[in-house]
Design a protein around this motif. Structure first.
Motif, PDB file in Angstrom:
ATOM      1  N   GLU A  71       0.272  -1.688  -0.329  1.00 18.54           N
ATOM      2  CA  GLU A  71       0.069   0.137  -0.081  1.00 18.54           C
ATOM      3  C   GLU A  71       0.168   1.081   0.308  1.00 18.54           C
ATOM      4  OE1 GLU A  71      -1.809  -3.722   1.052  1.00 18.54           O
ATOM      5  OE2 GLU A  71      -0.495  -2.228   2.336  1.00 18.54           O
ATOM      6  N   GLU A  72       1.758   1.144   0.620  1.00 21.04           N
ATOM      7  CA  GLU A  72       2.978   2.603   0.554  1.00 21.04           C
ATOM      8  C   GLU A  72       3.875   2.996  -0.785  1.00 21.04           C
ATOM      9  OE1 GLU A  72       5.313   1.360   3.994  1.00 21.04           O
ATOM     10  OE2 GLU A  72       4.121   2.312   5.414  1.00 21.04           O
ATOM     11  N   GLY A  73       3.957   1.757  -1.388  1.00 20.02           N
ATOM     12  CA  GLY A  73       4.760   1.482  -2.050  1.00 20.02           C
ATOM     13  C   GLY A  73       3.445   2.291  -3.820  1.00 20.02           C
ATOM     14  N   ILE A  74       2.187   1.322  -3.364  1.00 19.18           N
ATOM     15  CA  ILE A  74       1.399   2.142  -4.099  1.00 19.18           C
ATOM     16  C   ILE A  74       1.086   3.470  -3.871  1.00 19.18           C
ATOM     17  CG2 ILE A  74      -0.664   2.654  -5.111  1.00 19.18           C
ATOM     18  CD1 ILE A  74      -0.591  -0.586  -4.547  1.00 19.18           C
ATOM     19  N   ALA A  75       1.258   3.915  -3.551  1.00 19.47           N
ATOM     20  CA  ALA A  75       0.694   5.556  -2.604  1.00 19.47           C
ATOM     21  C   ALA A  75       2.285   6.721  -3.189  1.00 19.47           C
ATOM     22  CB  ALA A  75       0.323   5.745  -0.807  1.00 19.47           C
ATOM     23  N   PHE A  76       3.559   5.678  -2.799  1.00 22.52           N
ATOM     24  CA  PHE A  76       4.705   7.113  -3.439  1.00 22.52           C
ATOM     25  C   PHE A  76       4.350   6.639  -4.443  1.00 22.52           C
ATOM     26  CE2 PHE A  76       8.703   6.869  -4.665  1.00 22.52           C
ATOM     27  CZ  PHE A  76       9.163   7.280  -3.907  1.00 22.52           C
ATOM     28  N   TYR A  77       4.237   5.512  -5.675  1.00 20.92           N
ATOM     29  CA  TYR A  77       4.369   5.696  -6.537  1.00 20.92           C
ATOM     30  C   TYR A  77       3.941   6.349  -7.534  1.00 20.92           C
ATOM     31  CZ  TYR A  77       4.719   3.446 -11.433  1.00 20.92           C
ATOM     32  OH  TYR A  77       4.792   3.003 -13.005  1.00 20.92           O
ATOM     33  N   LYS A  78       2.356   6.391  -7.452  1.00 20.86           N
ATOM     34  CA  LYS A  78       1.388   7.902  -7.845  1.00 20.86           C
ATOM     35  C   LYS A  78       1.745   8.960  -7.199  1.00 20.86           C
ATOM     36  CE  LYS A  78      -3.955   7.954  -7.448  1.00 20.86           C
ATOM     37  NZ  LYS A  78      -4.189   9.019  -6.663  1.00 20.86           N
ATOM     38  N   ASP A  79       2.639   9.086  -5.999  1.00 21.60           N
ATOM     39  CA  ASP A  79       2.164  10.418  -6.238  1.00 21.60           C
ATOM     40  C   ASP A  79       3.721  11.116  -6.600  1.00 21.60           C
ATOM     41  OD1 ASP A  79       2.432  12.825  -3.997  1.00 21.60           O
ATOM     42  OD2 ASP A  79       3.347  11.955  -2.471  1.00 21.60           O
ATOM     43  N   VAL A  80       4.281  10.464  -6.847  1.00 22.32           N
ATOM     44  CA  VAL A  80       5.578  10.966  -7.089  1.00 22.32           C
ATOM     45  C   VAL A  80       5.195  11.189  -9.065  1.00 22.32           C
ATOM     46  CG1 VAL A  80       7.834  10.424  -8.329  1.00 22.32           C
ATOM     47  CG2 VAL A  80       7.876   9.640  -5.992  1.00 22.32           C
ATOM     48  N   LYS A  81       4.423  10.368  -9.620  1.00 21.62           N
ATOM     49  CA  LYS A  81       3.919  10.179 -11.143  1.00 21.62           C
ATOM     50  C   LYS A  81       2.880  11.493 -11.326  1.00 21.62           C
ATOM     51  CE  LYS A  81       6.015   5.747 -12.470  1.00 21.62           C
ATOM     52  NZ  LYS A  81       6.648   5.866 -13.653  1.00 21.62           N
ATOM     53  N   GLU A  82       2.384  11.354 -10.270  1.00 23.17           N
ATOM     54  CA  GLU A  82       1.738  12.573 -10.536  1.00 23.17           C
ATOM     55  C   GLU A  82       1.810  14.408 -10.456  1.00 23.17           C
ATOM     56  OE1 GLU A  82      -1.414  12.259  -7.282  1.00 23.17           O
ATOM     57  OE2 GLU A  82      -3.322  10.483  -8.515  1.00 23.17           O
ATOM     58  N   ARG A  83       3.272  14.402  -9.059  1.00 19.64           N
ATOM     59  CA  ARG A  83       3.582  15.457  -9.597  1.00 19.64           C
ATOM     60  C   ARG A  83       4.675  15.574 -10.351  1.00 19.64           C
ATOM     61  NH1 ARG A  83       6.029  16.148  -3.411  1.00 19.64           N
ATOM     62  NH2 ARG A  83       4.457  14.869  -2.264  1.00 19.64           N
ATOM     63  N   ALA A  84       4.962  14.854 -10.977  1.00 23.95           N
ATOM     64  CA  ALA A  84       5.302  14.622 -12.805  1.00 23.95           C
ATOM     65  C   ALA A  84       4.915  15.475 -13.988  1.00 23.95           C
ATOM     66  CB  ALA A  84       6.483  13.834 -13.147  1.00 23.95           C
ATOM     67  N   THR A  85       4.038  14.546 -13.693  1.00 23.78           N
ATOM     68  CA  THR A  85       2.892  15.222 -14.582  1.00 23.78           C
ATOM     69  C   THR A  85       2.482  16.478 -14.565  1.00 23.78           C
ATOM     70  OG1 THR A  85       1.573  12.633 -14.746  1.00 23.78           O
ATOM     71  CG2 THR A  85       0.109  15.143 -15.198  1.00 23.78           C
ATOM     72  N   ALA A  86       2.538  16.694 -13.162  1.00 27.64           N
ATOM     73  CA  ALA A  86       2.153  18.057 -12.876  1.00 27.64           C
ATOM     74  C   ALA A  86       2.648  19.590 -13.342  1.00 27.64           C
ATOM     75  CB  ALA A  86       1.454  18.171 -11.252  1.00 27.64           C
ATOM     76  N   LEU A  87       4.486  18.794 -13.949  1.00 28.49           N
ATOM     77  CA  LEU A  87       5.650  19.685 -14.519  1.00 28.49           C
ATOM     78  C   LEU A  87       5.257  19.423 -15.651  1.00 28.49           C
ATOM     79  CD1 LEU A  87       7.348  18.290 -11.713  1.00 28.49           C
ATOM     80  CD2 LEU A  87       6.765  20.918 -11.362  1.00 28.49           C
ATOM     81  N   GLY A  88       4.580  18.980 -16.378  1.00 26.97           N
ATOM     82  CA  GLY A  88       4.376  18.813 -17.462  1.00 26.97           C
ATOM     83  C   GLY A  88       5.818  17.302 -18.034  1.00 26.97           C
ATOM     84  N   ARG A  89       5.512  16.786 -16.812  1.00 26.93           N
ATOM     85  CA  ARG A  89       6.876  15.834 -17.342  1.00 26.93           C
ATOM     86  C   ARG A  89       6.170  13.801 -18.012  1.00 26.93           C
ATOM     87  NH1 ARG A  89      12.162  14.167 -13.590  1.00 26.93           N
ATOM     88  NH2 ARG A  89      11.764  13.003 -15.414  1.00 26.93           N
ATOM     89  N   ASP A  90       6.543  13.218 -18.734  1.00 27.54           N
ATOM     90  CA  ASP A  90       5.833  11.870 -18.838  1.00 27.54           C
ATOM     91  C   ASP A  90       5.495  11.378 -18.091  1.00 27.54           C
ATOM     92  OD1 ASP A  90       4.998   9.576 -19.517  1.00 27.54           O
ATOM     93  OD2 ASP A  90       6.595   9.361 -21.675  1.00 27.54           O
TER      94      ASP A  90
END
Length: 447
Positions: free
Chosen positions: A245-264
């Motif tokens: 559960e912690e792994g899924i949350a971390f994965y989702k968090d970092v990917k969403e932050r990257a998307t918000a910055l315009g990154r793939d």
């Protein structure tokens, strides 16, 4: 004619640490007494990892003596020097080294990594760390660790300067025209004229642009500042997560932050650490795990834990749980995310200090797992398929045997399941990770 898209595959990095990641591994009969400084030992490890077609090997580092040298191996070779030697002993595997932005200067570090990328034919990676701890600060003329947020501001500017320096030569700058006597087109080599909060750097770099453009950028901090930094700059993230559960949350968090910055978000590979202890049977694996735990020196380990928790070791009783009145994460200027992981693990499972020391002895907060090769492969596949990881940072408890058994038993299972490559298809570390060569920001946009 239509083609079937290639199935996505996971990425595997081998985290090499002298005799292994378990703090008592050096006490086993198989462990070489001089592993920390034996280049042949490291060459052997790198070749084993390459035999398994792993993406990369990784060397951690710290600008301070880590631990008590009277109790466990504490010597550590400078990693970019060591990886230069490993570049000559291997052909395809990536080579990643840790280097601190707190206690280096961009010009020297950019030059070292560009040199490693040239020497290795495009296989270099930089694990970017900010370095916590007053003991490290005092090796560089400081009284204490700079504030957490200040360290990350410096790190951001450090990376900006480094990438500018790597871009200070156009890819086509060197023409080596012997007839005209022109080795490089002078206009295709530029200063960077950087003036910032922490650095003043004119450039250009005295090394031409390297095979990868610049090394793979790796990051390992999981605090809020660390995740923001990863989302902006990292192309691979080494992280410690105890539960799915912690792994899924971390994965989702970092990917969403990257998307918000315009990154793939696909341009950032999340690689949790896993410490596999592997046996022919589950009972055999658990017996090896128990043997390693038995070899831990409790009083030494208690002092190390107290140092991480920023409390006095006399406040810890081996047969009691952690005290209630320990500092909170906001009071910590060091490795915030690792501090929180340790405390939450202890609280969640109601571990005594002795039990916590045993759990941390194998991976310092990374997930440990004792079982058969099939069970390890199942765990890796489950996390990967559940959206908790793009791959794993493999941290064998004992070296070389732990890496050998992972390569010879676990990797074939992953290959049979179509989850991992059977041969290298790329010649660079970026190629292994499915990442493009970065454009040159100083020249590619210029007509």
């Amino acid at each position: 004619m239509t083609t079937t898209p290639e199935r996505k595959q996971l990425h595997l990095n081998a985290f090499l640490m002298s005799t292994g990641h378990h703090e008592a591994s050096w006490r086993l009969p198989e462990s070489p007494a001089d592993a920390e400084t034996d280049i042949e030992h490291y060459k052997n490890l790198a070749r084993i990892a390459e035999r398994g077609r792993l993406d990369s090997v990784f060397l951690a580092d710290s600008p301070v003596l880590m631990g008590d040298p009277g109790r466990r191996p504490a010597s550590k070779l400078e990693p970019t020097v060591l990886l230069t030697a490993l570049a000559g002993a291997t052909r395809r595997i990536g080579l990643i080294a840790t280097a601190s932005t707190s206690y280096n200067e961009p010009y020297n570090l950019a030059r070292r990594f560009a040199s490693l990328d040239h020497v290795s034919g495009g296989r270099a990676g930089w694990n970017i760390v900010t370095t916590a701890g007053a003991d490290a600060a005092r090796n560089f003329g400081l009284d204490d660790t700079p504030l957490h947020r200040d360290r990350y501001r410096r790190a951001a500017e450090f990376v900006e300067v480094s990438t500018k320096l790597w871009d200070s030569w156009a890819d086509d700058a060197v023409i080596a025209d012997k007839d005209r006597g022109v080795h490089a087109v002078a206009e295709r080599v530029r200063g960077i004229g950087h003036r910032g909060e922490f650095f003043r750097v004119d450039g250009p770099l005295n090394v031409q642009r390297s095979p990868q453009g610049y090394p793979l950028l790796v990051q390992a901090g999981s605090s809020e500042d660390g995740k923001d930094f990863a989302a902006r700059y990292a192309e691979a993230v080494f992280t410690a997560q105890q539960t799915l559960e912690e792994g899924i949350a971390f994965y989702k968090d970092v990917k969403e932050r990257a998307t918000a910055l315009g990154r793939d978000p696909g341009g950032i590979k999340i690689l949790p650490g896993i410490v596999p202890v592997i046996g022919d049977t589950e009972a055999e694996a658990r017996a090896l795990d128990a043997e390693l735990e038995y070899l831990i020196v409790p009083e030494y380990a208690k002092r190390q834990l107290a140092k991480q928790l920023r409390i006095d070791s006399d406040d810890l009783d081996l047969d009691d749980e952690l005290p209630e009145d320990i500092p909170g994460e906001d009071d910590i200027e060091g490795a915030k995310s690792r501090y929180t992981l340790i405390v939450e693990l202890a609280r969640r499972e109601r571990l005594t200090v002795r039990e916590l020391i045993g759990r941390l002895g194998g991976g310092r907060g990374h997930r440990t797992f004792a079982g058969t090769a099939e069970q390890v492969a199942d765990t890796i596949e489950h996390w990967y398929g559940s959206g908790a990881a793009d791959g794993f940072n493999i941290m064998p408890a004992v070296l070389p045997s732990g890496l050998e058994v992972f390569v010879d038993r676990v990797v074939p299972i992953l290959q049979e399941r179509g989850l991992f490559r059977t041969e290298y298809t790329a010649g660079t570390l970026r190629g292994h990770y499915g990442l493009p060569r970065p454009a040159n920001r100083l020249f590619d946009a210029v007509p």
